[in-house]
Write a protein that holds these residues in place. Sequence first.
Motif, PDB file in Angstrom:
ATOM      1  N   ILE A 144     -40.309 -43.176  -4.344  1.00 16.13           N
ATOM      2  CA  ILE A 144     -40.972 -43.562  -5.600  1.00 16.13           C
ATOM      3  C   ILE A 144     -40.772 -45.049  -5.881  1.00 16.13           C
ATOM      4  CG2 ILE A 144     -40.958 -43.239  -8.103  1.00 16.13           C
ATOM      5  CD1 ILE A 144     -40.248 -40.293  -7.573  1.00 16.13           C
ATOM      6  N   LEU A 145     -39.541 -45.540  -5.682  1.00 18.26           N
ATOM      7  CA  LEU A 145     -39.265 -46.956  -5.896  1.00 18.26           C
ATOM      8  C   LEU A 145     -40.094 -47.818  -4.951  1.00 18.26           C
ATOM      9  CD1 LEU A 145     -37.684 -49.285  -7.160  1.00 18.26           C
ATOM     10  CD2 LEU A 145     -35.876 -48.870  -5.465  1.00 18.26           C
ATOM     11  N   ALA A 146     -40.210 -47.388  -3.705  1.00 15.64           N
ATOM     12  CA  ALA A 146     -41.011 -48.140  -2.735  1.00 15.64           C
ATOM     13  C   ALA A 146     -42.463 -48.199  -3.176  1.00 15.64           C
ATOM     14  CB  ALA A 146     -40.893 -47.507  -1.351  1.00 15.64           C
ATOM     15  N   GLY A 147     -42.980 -47.064  -3.654  1.00 15.59           N
ATOM     16  CA  GLY A 147     -44.357 -47.053  -4.139  1.00 15.59           C
ATOM     17  C   GLY A 147     -44.554 -47.979  -5.319  1.00 15.59           C
ATOM     18  N   TRP A 148     -43.578 -48.001  -6.219  1.00 17.79           N
ATOM     19  CA  TRP A 148     -43.669 -48.893  -7.386  1.00 17.79           C
ATOM     20  C   TRP A 148     -43.662 -50.353  -6.955  1.00 17.79           C
ATOM     21  CZ3 TRP A 148     -40.167 -52.495  -9.418  1.00 17.79           C
ATOM     22  CH2 TRP A 148     -40.465 -52.964 -10.699  1.00 17.79           C
ATOM     23  N   LEU A 149     -42.811 -50.689  -5.985  1.00 21.05           N
ATOM     24  CA  LEU A 149     -42.743 -52.075  -5.522  1.00 21.05           C
ATOM     25  C   LEU A 149     -44.038 -52.516  -4.850  1.00 21.05           C
ATOM     26  CD1 LEU A 149     -39.114 -52.397  -4.106  1.00 21.05           C
ATOM     27  CD2 LEU A 149     -40.061 -53.507  -6.125  1.00 21.05           C
ATOM     28  N   THR A 150     -44.666 -51.610  -4.111  1.00 23.84           N
ATOM     29  CA  THR A 150     -45.891 -51.986  -3.395  1.00 23.84           C
ATOM     30  C   THR A 150     -47.054 -52.230  -4.345  1.00 23.84           C
ATOM     31  OG1 THR A 150     -46.402 -49.640  -3.019  1.00 23.84           O
ATOM     32  CG2 THR A 150     -45.260 -50.821  -1.252  1.00 23.84           C
ATOM     33  N   THR A 151     -46.938 -51.769  -5.597  1.00 28.29           N
ATOM     34  CA  THR A 151     -47.979 -52.092  -6.577  1.00 28.29           C
ATOM     35  C   THR A 151     -47.774 -53.482  -7.173  1.00 28.29           C
ATOM     36  OG1 THR A 151     -46.751 -51.121  -8.438  1.00 28.29           O
ATOM     37  CG2 THR A 151     -48.198 -49.654  -7.171  1.00 28.29           C
ATOM     38  N   ARG A 152     -46.620 -54.077  -6.923  1.00 30.85           N
ATOM     39  CA  ARG A 152     -46.298 -55.393  -7.485  1.00 30.85           C
ATOM     40  C   ARG A 152     -46.088 -56.459  -6.426  1.00 30.85           C
ATOM     41  NH1 ARG A 152     -45.393 -51.464 -10.665  1.00 30.85           N
ATOM     42  NH2 ARG A 152     -45.317 -51.690 -12.935  1.00 30.85           N
ATOM     43  N   PHE A 153     -45.873 -56.038  -5.179  1.00 27.78           N
ATOM     44  CA  PHE A 153     -45.718 -56.967  -4.066  1.00 27.78           C
ATOM     45  C   PHE A 153     -46.691 -56.572  -2.965  1.00 27.78           C
ATOM     46  CE2 PHE A 153     -41.505 -56.781  -6.055  1.00 27.78           C
ATOM     47  CZ  PHE A 153     -41.223 -58.130  -6.232  1.00 27.78           C
ATOM     48  N   ASN A 154     -46.955 -57.507  -2.088  1.00 28.22           N
ATOM     49  CA  ASN A 154     -47.652 -57.150  -0.855  1.00 28.22           C
ATOM     50  C   ASN A 154     -46.792 -56.129  -0.108  1.00 28.22           C
ATOM     51  OD1 ASN A 154     -48.018 -57.545   2.191  1.00 28.22           O
ATOM     52  ND2 ASN A 154     -49.802 -58.574   1.356  1.00 28.22           N
ATOM     53  N   PRO A 155     -47.380 -55.008   0.397  1.00 25.76           N
ATOM     54  CA  PRO A 155     -46.576 -53.985   1.072  1.00 25.76           C
ATOM     55  C   PRO A 155     -45.714 -54.534   2.211  1.00 25.76           C
ATOM     56  CG  PRO A 155     -48.787 -53.176   0.678  1.00 25.76           C
ATOM     57  CD  PRO A 155     -48.802 -54.634   0.306  1.00 25.76           C
ATOM     58  N   TRP A 156     -46.220 -55.536   2.914  1.00 26.81           N
ATOM     59  CA  TRP A 156     -45.443 -56.095   4.008  1.00 26.81           C
ATOM     60  C   TRP A 156     -44.188 -56.790   3.480  1.00 26.81           C
ATOM     61  CZ3 TRP A 156     -46.768 -56.336   9.369  1.00 26.81           C
ATOM     62  CH2 TRP A 156     -47.928 -55.627   9.687  1.00 26.81           C
ATOM     63  N   ASN A 157     -44.316 -57.504   2.390  1.00 23.87           N
ATOM     64  CA  ASN A 157     -43.147 -58.152   1.808  1.00 23.87           C
ATOM     65  C   ASN A 157     -42.150 -57.116   1.286  1.00 23.87           C
ATOM     66  OD1 ASN A 157     -44.246 -60.673   2.327  1.00 23.87           O
ATOM     67  ND2 ASN A 157     -45.198 -60.852   0.316  1.00 23.87           N
ATOM     68  N   TYR A 201     -39.984 -45.909   5.155  1.00 26.65           N
ATOM     69  CA  TYR A 201     -40.915 -44.945   5.736  1.00 26.65           C
ATOM     70  C   TYR A 201     -42.186 -44.854   4.892  1.00 26.65           C
ATOM     71  CZ  TYR A 201     -42.527 -40.411   7.583  1.00 26.65           C
ATOM     72  OH  TYR A 201     -43.259 -39.414   8.146  1.00 26.65           O
ATOM     73  N   ALA A 202     -42.008 -44.747   3.562  1.00 24.05           N
ATOM     74  CA  ALA A 202     -43.163 -44.605   2.673  1.00 24.05           C
ATOM     75  C   ALA A 202     -44.056 -45.843   2.725  1.00 24.05           C
ATOM     76  CB  ALA A 202     -42.684 -44.352   1.238  1.00 24.05           C
ATOM     77  N   ILE A 203     -43.431 -47.019   2.737  1.00 22.22           N
ATOM     78  CA  ILE A 203     -44.216 -48.257   2.796  1.00 22.22           C
ATOM     79  C   ILE A 203     -44.975 -48.354   4.109  1.00 22.22           C
ATOM     80  CG2 ILE A 203     -44.094 -50.773   2.784  1.00 22.22           C
ATOM     81  CD1 ILE A 203     -41.553 -50.477   1.039  1.00 22.22           C
ATOM     82  N   LEU A 204     -44.294 -48.025   5.217  1.00 17.83           N
ATOM     83  CA  LEU A 204     -44.945 -48.096   6.527  1.00 17.83           C
ATOM     84  C   LEU A 204     -46.114 -47.116   6.614  1.00 17.83           C
ATOM     85  CD1 LEU A 204     -44.975 -49.310   9.356  1.00 17.83           C
ATOM     86  CD2 LEU A 204     -43.318 -47.556  10.053  1.00 17.83           C
ATOM     87  N   LEU A 205     -45.930 -45.903   6.087  1.00 17.75           N
ATOM     88  CA  LEU A 205     -47.021 -44.925   6.098  1.00 17.75           C
ATOM     89  C   LEU A 205     -48.218 -45.446   5.327  1.00 17.75           C
ATOM     90  CD1 LEU A 205     -48.131 -42.105   6.770  1.00 17.75           C
ATOM     91  CD2 LEU A 205     -47.072 -41.289   4.647  1.00 17.75           C
ATOM     92  N   GLY A 206     -47.964 -46.050   4.167  1.00 13.54           N
ATOM     93  CA  GLY A 206     -49.063 -46.611   3.392  1.00 13.54           C
ATOM     94  C   GLY A 206     -49.799 -47.710   4.131  1.00 13.54           C
ATOM     95  N   ILE A 207     -49.054 -48.581   4.815  1.00 16.86           N
ATOM     96  CA  ILE A 207     -49.668 -49.654   5.600  1.00 16.86           C
ATOM     97  C   ILE A 207     -50.560 -49.070   6.688  1.00 16.86           C
ATOM     98  CG2 ILE A 207     -49.187 -51.513   7.240  1.00 16.86           C
ATOM     99  CD1 ILE A 207     -46.668 -52.148   5.594  1.00 16.86           C
ATOM    100  N   VAL A 208     -50.047 -48.036   7.374  1.00 19.43           N
ATOM    101  CA  VAL A 208     -50.797 -47.427   8.479  1.00 19.43           C
ATOM    102  C   VAL A 208     -52.050 -46.728   7.976  1.00 19.43           C
ATOM    103  CG1 VAL A 208     -50.725 -45.612  10.233  1.00 19.43           C
ATOM    104  CG2 VAL A 208     -48.805 -47.191  10.011  1.00 19.43           C
ATOM    105  N   ALA A 214     -50.516 -69.769   4.243  1.00 19.53           N
ATOM    106  CA  ALA A 214     -50.297 -68.466   3.625  1.00 19.53           C
ATOM    107  C   ALA A 214     -48.933 -67.940   4.037  1.00 19.53           C
ATOM    108  CB  ALA A 214     -51.382 -67.481   4.070  1.00 19.53           C
ATOM    109  N   PRO A 215     -48.254 -67.147   3.179  1.00 17.85           N
ATOM    110  CA  PRO A 215     -46.961 -66.583   3.543  1.00 17.85           C
ATOM    111  C   PRO A 215     -47.074 -65.772   4.825  1.00 17.85           C
ATOM    112  CG  PRO A 215     -47.392 -66.269   1.221  1.00 17.85           C
ATOM    113  CD  PRO A 215     -48.658 -66.810   1.826  1.00 17.85           C
ATOM    114  N   ALA A 216     -46.084 -65.869   5.683  1.00 18.01           N
ATOM    115  CA  ALA A 216     -46.170 -65.284   7.021  1.00 18.01           C
ATOM    116  C   ALA A 216     -46.479 -63.805   7.024  1.00 18.01           C
ATOM    117  CB  ALA A 216     -44.854 -65.536   7.762  1.00 18.01           C
ATOM    118  N   THR A 217     -45.677 -63.024   6.311  1.00 17.87           N
ATOM    119  CA  THR A 217     -45.873 -61.575   6.389  1.00 17.87           C
ATOM    120  C   THR A 217     -47.097 -61.137   5.616  1.00 17.87           C
ATOM    121  OG1 THR A 217     -44.353 -61.339   4.528  1.00 17.87           O
ATOM    122  CG2 THR A 217     -43.447 -61.074   6.741  1.00 17.87           C
ATOM    123  N   ALA A 218     -47.448 -61.846   4.581  1.00 15.64           N
ATOM    124  CA  ALA A 218     -48.589 -61.424   3.779  1.00 15.64           C
ATOM    125  C   ALA A 218     -49.901 -61.866   4.388  1.00 15.64           C
ATOM    126  CB  ALA A 218     -48.466 -61.986   2.361  1.00 15.64           C
TER     127      ALA A 218
END
Length: 413
Positions: free
Chosen positions: A269-282, A323-330, A405-409
């Motif tokens: 849940i925390l990972a999902g919340w962060l990905t709404t505020r940051f680029n998922p890669w970051n 894991y959750a962030i990576l699944l979302g990216i994929v 541009a930022p490397a990971t983003a």
Amino acid sequence: MPDNRGRTCPPFAFFFLHACTAWPVGVVGLALGSSLVKAGVPLHQVAGMIAASTLAFTLEFVWAPMVDGCLTRRLWYVGGSTLMCGCLAALLIAPWTAASVPLMTVLAFCSSSGAAIAAVAVKGIMAYDVPAARVGSASGYYTAGGTFAKAVGGAGTLWLLTHLSGRGVAATLSTGAAALAGTAILLALPRRPAPLRELPTALFSALVDLWTFARTRNGVLIAVLCVIPFGAGTEAGLMGAIAREWAISPDQLASLGALLAVTNIAGAILAGWLTTRFNPWNAYVIFGWTLIGIVIGLAFSPRTATYFLVIELLYRAVATGCYAILLGIVMKAIGRGAASTKAATLWSFANLAFAYPALIEGSVHDRAGTLAMLLTDAGLGVAGFCVLMLATRLLRLRFKLLAGAPATAAAVE
């Protein structure tokens, strides 16, 4: 064939579908890992069995074109989960001796292969039977179900093995729970099987779609991200084997598994919340470096049960977030088309990133001890991050990304 127009697969179904396919991960990594070491099996042999189980998930890409090309994903799920449950039951009742490790390794591999086939089907169902606006919700349920199964399946099976007189009863109850979760496949939409005469064309189309995706900037960088041991959470697979060094009893280990079900879901849940505020890669980079810090903390922590339990809970929650962030990216990157093939190929790389570090770390443990093993895990994570940064820079040059541009983003914008 029913009319499926307007129907979708409810996102909550993916909690149960993944709970079934993730069941062997917890059973092999926690319940069997702890029990076999206690029975006198060397840790490097236990690590080899865990790695073989993980390798089966790494080979998902072998089955994926068939899942995309013939029968239905519902049928593939039923067949794969049946193979998983049968081999897992046999693994739990096999003799627990060093001489039986080759047999147990084969059974672990076959059980996880069945789970991998079913998991390939689930990702295809998610791509086709869930509206785009609800894929994020389905991914969250999928992650929660998997983390629940790994924690509760492993801890519950360990409790059954240590408190019941016969391992046959424990095997029946454990695999029965997995099979019950798998009945959620009935919530997936029924579809008409493709004629077998169309299989060659379907296989060719799936491979073309995969190749087209693999040549894109996102395809290459996501493949690199999946295969490196950065954010992989490898230590989680060896937890049951090293817990005794912190004076953890089997009952404490089983209790830890129950707590992990809660903290892991919180991490997702925390990972999902962060990905709404940051680029998922970051967000993935933040979680990956946090994992490295936690492993170093575990390496130098006092060898008491309290320290182990607290640090392990934190480690697993962060690993689940990765894991959750990576699944979302994929899932965001693959789209539809040969969805099972693309998702399975990338997820095979992700499981490979768990398998080869487990082999390395198991060998280091038997040669140099737990401290060296944990520092090796941290070192592999740092090396993986360096590979990711190098790949990002090379791809920025190759595809002429916008300067500054930022490397990971920038690589995924």
